[in-house]
Design an enzyme around this catalytic site. Structure first.
Site, short mmCIF file in Angstrom:
data_model
loop_
_atom_site.label_atom_id
_atom_site.label_comp_id
_atom_site.label_asym_id
_atom_site.label_seq_id
_atom_site.Cartn_x
_atom_site.Cartn_y
_atom_site.Cartn_z
N GLU A 11 -4.49 80.22 94.40
CA GLU A 11 -5.03 81.27 93.71
C GLU A 11 -6.45 81.21 94.14
O GLU A 11 -7.42 80.92 93.80
CB GLU A 11 -4.63 82.13 92.58
CG GLU A 11 -3.72 82.81 92.86
CD GLU A 11 -2.45 82.75 94.07
OE1 GLU A 11 -2.07 83.01 95.37
OE2 GLU A 11 -1.50 82.41 93.37
N SER B 152 15.75 98.00 112.19
CA SER B 152 15.49 97.51 110.27
C SER B 152 16.87 97.82 110.16
O SER B 152 17.16 98.93 110.30
CB SER B 152 14.27 97.05 109.92
OG SER B 152 14.78 97.05 108.57
N SER C 176 5.55 87.91 101.07
CA SER C 176 4.78 87.70 101.50
C SER C 176 6.01 88.45 102.58
O SER C 176 6.62 87.74 103.85
CB SER C 176 3.93 86.75 102.79
OG SER C 176 3.24 86.73 103.36
N SER D 231 5.94 91.00 105.75
CA SER D 231 5.39 91.22 106.39
C SER D 231 4.86 89.92 107.13
O SER D 231 5.68 89.65 108.35
CB SER D 231 3.94 91.77 106.12
OG SER D 231 2.94 90.54 105.25
N ASP E 247 0.67 82.10 103.56
CA ASP E 247 1.56 82.83 103.91
C ASP E 247 2.30 82.33 105.67
O ASP E 247 3.94 82.00 105.22
CB ASP E 247 1.93 84.36 104.18
CG ASP E 247 0.79 84.53 102.64
OD1 ASP E 247 0.89 84.05 101.69
OD2 ASP E 247 1.12 86.33 102.65
P1 ADP Z 1 4.47 91.63 101.19
O1 ADP Z 1 4.20 90.88 102.36
O2 ADP Z 1 3.40 91.17 100.22
O3 ADP Z 1 5.91 91.53 101.13
P2 ADP Z 1 3.18 93.90 102.47
O4 ADP Z 1 2.71 95.30 102.27
O5 ADP Z 1 2.53 93.05 103.43
O6 ADP Z 1 4.32 93.07 101.33
O7 ADP Z 1 4.14 94.00 103.43
C1 ADP Z 1 5.80 95.12 103.50
C2 ADP Z 1 5.61 95.82 104.33
O8 ADP Z 1 6.76 94.81 105.51
C3 ADP Z 1 6.27 97.05 103.93
O9 ADP Z 1 5.66 97.66 103.41
C4 ADP Z 1 7.70 97.40 105.12
O10 ADP Z 1 6.95 97.93 105.96
C5 ADP Z 1 7.40 96.12 105.70
N1 ADP Z 1 8.80 95.17 105.91
C6 ADP Z 1 8.90 94.16 105.50
N2 ADP Z 1 10.62 93.69 105.31
C7 ADP Z 1 11.26 94.86 105.98
C8 ADP Z 1 12.84 95.48 106.36
N3 ADP Z 1 13.52 94.28 106.27
N4 ADP Z 1 12.40 96.09 106.78
C9 ADP Z 1 11.81 96.86 107.48
N5 ADP Z 1 10.28 96.75 107.23
C10 ADP Z 1 9.72 95.60 105.99
MG MG Z 2 2.55 91.06 103.47
#
Ligand code: ADP
Ligand code: MG
Length: 386
Positions: free
Chosen positions: A37, A71, A130, A132, A176
């Site tokens: 980390e 989505s 992750s 995103s 990631d």
């Molecule tokens: P992490 O990647 O750690 O989960 P992030 O803040 O980088 O957190 O990403 C989260 C973002 O990804 C959410 O705010 C949203 O915009 C998007 N996201 C993730 N999964 C979905 C989904 N199934 N539908 C729409 N948006 C999503």
């Molecule tokens: Mg992310």
């Protein structure tokens, strides 16, 4: 819309939304970082694995340059854009991830046609798994096929990094997407962040009688911004004073001398990175020789280092780790950037229930939000489903 996990269901939903069948369905997983980390930006080592939670995209190529994005998550409606006019300020909400990937491909001279795209993901949002990158990797994997771009995994990693850095505006590294694109069932991805080389390392929990529990504390890591920047600054300062290109170049044996050269705070930040790199290497060795049951003490040491030296834990993460260990987990640590998010607990199958109950109870007694506790298994990287 409700979330659906069958490929044919997703195709049917696509048909209902867009009036035609998709050309295909692709998926890419979220990831958990097993150990390593805040080592990535110090040109060090990380050991993430792809998990059995994925983002799926059903896509159909259009004859024009229109992009339509939908989505199954929430009720966000359809977003429209045009492939010929994407700029870094175009996107809002979740569509910045697929649009960022299209934009980054265009920056490399790849022509991307208009598309209809339906996303369905069961990677929890914002839990540090992750979600995103799962989206971005599913999209790049699909577009690599649909556009005939023929990028190698290493290049796809860089496209998604450019999408995150320059389009989404998040200063993330390559961990990631490397896990999501290069992961494999029963393996972790040992990644050298200096030369970006990656090697699969056996990490088979089930056959070792273990489960890996993720304890999502539901504490948002939104405070991370300032903390992250200041940790990076400390690492840069440490490297500068010690006269190395990056903290990757400092060995555990150098730490005693370093303690005389650095102020106390910088020294502790440096010590975390240096010992964490060493722990990643030891974990890789142990997984190869003795299997996952042997790595518990390294997970524990990693957590202590993040709590005491790097100071990126929080009371919820510390409680999750402490209570897991007291109730049968053989090793536990916070995972991800810190200040919230999730902890992992490597747990014998027979102790799983006890750990779950004890953590929930401890959180309740401490007045913390109810954590979300679930298991993950080291799973396959990005692939085409249909
Ligand atoms: P992490 O990647 O750690 O989960 P992030 O803040 O980088 O957190 O990403 C989260 C973002 O990804 C959410 O705010 C949203 O915009 C998007 N996201 C993730 N999964 C979905 C989904 N199934 N539908 C729409 N948006 C999503
Ligand atoms: Mg992310």
């Amino acid at each position: 819309m409700t979330v659906t996990r069958s490929t044919s269901d997703l195709a049917a939903r696509f048909q209902a939304a867009f009036g035609d069948a998709p050309d295909g369905v692709w998926q890419a997983p979220g990831r958990v970082n097993l150990i390593g980390e805040h080592t990535d930006y110090n040109e060090g080592f990380v050991l993430p694995f792809a998990i059995d939670r994925t983002a799926r995209v059903a896509i159909r190529v259009r004859a024009d340059s229109t992009l339509r994005l939908l989505s199954t998550y929430g009720d966000q409606g359809m977003t429209s854009a045009d492939t010929s006019s994407l700029t870094t300020s175009t996107a809002k909400g979740w569509t910045k991830y697929p649009l960022g990937v299209i934009w980054a491909l265009q920056q490399r001279g790849v022509a991307v046609p208009g598309l209809d795209l339906l996303l369905d993901s069961d990677v929890p949002l914002g839990a540090g798994l992750s979600s995103s990158h799962a989206i971005e990797c599913a999209v790049i994997y699909a577009l690599n096929e649909l556009t005939g771009a023929q990028l190698e995994a290493e290049e796809m990693v860089l496209v998604t990094q450019q999408a995150e850095n320059d389009f989404v505006g998040a200063p993330t590294g390559i961990m990631d997407q490397s896990a999501s694109l290069r992961g494999a069932t029963g393996h972790a991805v040992f990644l050298d962040c200096r030369d970006q080389s990656a090697r699969l390392v056996p990490f088979e929990t089930a056959s070792a009688g273990l489960v890996l529990l993720v304890i999502d504390t539901k504490v948002s890591h939104s405070h991370a911004d300032g903390g992250y920047a200041s940790r990076r600054a400390s690492c840069e300062l440490g490297a500068e004073v010690l006269g190395v290109r990056a903290l990757r170049d400092v060995e555990v044996a150098d730490l005693e001398e370093a303690s005389g050269l650095l102020d106390d705070l910088t020294f502790r930040r440096v010590r975390h990175v240096v010992t964490e790199n060493e722990r990643v290497l030891e974990t890789v060795d142990l997984l190869g020789t003795s299997g996952p049951a042997a790595i518990g003490p390294l997970l524990d040491a990693s957590h202590r280092s993040m709590r005491d030296d790097f100071e990126i834990s929080c009371p919820e993460l510390d409680l999750a780790v402490e209570v897991s260990r007291a109730n049968g987990a053989i090793g536990a640590r916070m995972t991800g950037g810190g200040f919230g998010g999730a902890a992992i607990a490597l747990t014998p199958v027979g102790a799983e229930q006890q750990v779950r109950i004890a953590v929930e109870q401890a959180f309740s007694e401490a007045g913390f939000r109810k954590p979300d506790i679930f298991t993950v298994t080291p799973a396959a990287g990005a692939m085409r489903l249909s």
